[in-house]
Design a protein around this motif. Sequence first.
Motif, PDB file in Angstrom:
ATOM      1  N   PHE A  17      20.693  17.144  -5.064  1.00 29.63           N
ATOM      2  CA  PHE A  17      19.540  17.612  -6.380  1.00 29.63           C
ATOM      3  C   PHE A  17      19.758  19.038  -7.031  1.00 29.63           C
ATOM      4  O   PHE A  17      19.594  19.145  -8.118  1.00 29.63           O
ATOM      5  N   THR A  53      12.477  22.573 -10.198  1.00 31.38           N
ATOM      6  CA  THR A  53      11.978  21.296  -9.405  1.00 31.38           C
ATOM      7  C   THR A  53      12.840  21.300  -7.930  1.00 31.38           C
ATOM      8  O   THR A  53      12.135  20.947  -7.095  1.00 31.38           O
ATOM      9  N   ASN A  54      14.148  21.360  -8.280  1.00 28.63           N
ATOM     10  CA  ASN A  54      14.816  21.326  -7.027  1.00 28.63           C
ATOM     11  C   ASN A  54      15.214  22.385  -6.265  1.00 28.63           C
ATOM     12  O   ASN A  54      15.845  23.295  -7.084  1.00 28.63           O
ATOM     13  N   LYS A  64      12.659  15.475 -10.551  1.00 28.96           N
ATOM     14  CA  LYS A  64      13.899  15.992  -9.879  1.00 28.96           C
ATOM     15  C   LYS A  64      15.212  15.567 -10.698  1.00 28.96           C
ATOM     16  O   LYS A  64      16.262  16.223 -10.714  1.00 28.96           O
ATOM     17  N   SER A  90       9.982  14.185  -1.756  1.00 29.57           N
ATOM     18  CA  SER A  90      10.552  14.812  -2.796  1.00 29.57           C
ATOM     19  C   SER A  90      11.355  15.961  -2.440  1.00 29.57           C
ATOM     20  O   SER A  90      12.390  16.172  -3.113  1.00 29.57           O
TER      21      SER A  90
END
Length: 466
Positions: free
Chosen positions: A365, A403-404, A334, A232
């Motif tokens: 992202f 998240t990114n 993401k 990820s």
Amino acid sequence: MAIKIPFDNSYTRLPDQMYSHQVPEPVSNPSLIIWNAELATQLGITQDTESDLAQVFSGNIIPNGATPIAQAYAGHQFGHWNPQLGDGRAVLLGEVNGPAGRFDLQLKGSGRTPYSRNGDGRAWLGPVLREYLMSEAMFALSVPTTRALAAVATGDRVQREIGYPGGIVTRIAASHIRIGTFQYFAARNELVALRALYDHVIERHYPDATSPSDLLKQIMTRQAQLIAGWMSVGFIHGVMNTDNAQIAGETIDYGPCAFMDDYHAMQVFSSIDQRGRYAYGNQPRIAVWNIAQLATALIPLMPDQDRAIEDFTEIVNGFPAIYETEWRKRFAAKLGIAPSEASDQLAQDLLALMDKDAADFTNVFANLGRDTDRDQFIDRAVFDAWRVRWMDQVPNLDQMRITNPIVVPRLHQIEAVIQAAVEGDYTPFHTLLSVVTHPFDRSDLADGFTQPPVPSEVVSRTFCGT
């Protein structure tokens, strides 16, 4: 000595053949590069002067309560069995039993041990700084990892291709027990030691496990979660040998590793991985292979070994389903949408576009949903069509921002930091560390670390060892 460390040493209460007593080799003129004071507080370590820290974390002084050892283990390296590995350049001072729980405290690069074979047991400054940067960045990204407590310059030269300044990194881990540790005793048919190791791992890491089958399932689940975490953030470990697969499910041994710039599913960074065994896209498959080796090592503990082979095979075959669930959760997050088959398809389609256009993994992202998101692509019409499908899912852009990451420690930046440090300037190291340990924060300083390398800065390979 003003440093106080709440040591315990439960590993030394296990059978003698599991380790060798080994004090670090002294160095000539240690100096502290960095001390992770926040982590030290969590571990219950109190300290006084930088001089004391340098003496202890170079190995020149053994702190009260420590029982230094080098651990024995074996492993498959690039698929080939090596029956005798072990800590060839590291000494485990002991286990710190403080406010945050029990953790190993290990000096890496501290000299020869009985497992060094032909190595000198030392580290030069480059791998020390890389491990510090990479492990602390991974922690900030919420990917399970070992931590770095200190880095020390030794004042000595280490001979590699040329002479380099020496260094030692202090590594903190849930433990340093590996799949290869189980393999070592299973291969030698040392069943008393194997049983002792099994009991120790359950007590320390998996108290709910009631059998070797339960232990295998729980370790496999943590490995699936770990690899999904790597995927990820675009991380490539580079040497997923069984001696580098930690039982507690943490990322360990930051040798030939990197975060991707341009996305390619089969990207490789290890200089010795000629066939792409440990490429980015192969990491889930290799994790299954490694778990199968653990299952093989656990079979001698089972009373009915033929039945165990059947049961363990079924367990290992369950890895893909667990991994796919973990991958789905992370990539849906993401994209800022709920995990589903639709989120899987969107993620896979985006990755295919990124692969086709050699788009930067982190920047794609990090910029989704911004006015500049299409600038990452050559075929913008195709991306625009994907974007319409994605926006129809009503993504949560606020969730995506936490998240990114905006920044990761890119390989060319690490190499620049190392070069400056070799020349005596640690300011770039401290600057990069301050940025990558706050990876989701946008700032003018962070913006300066978001760009992929220009052609003259590209580093396509990293190398094993310290």
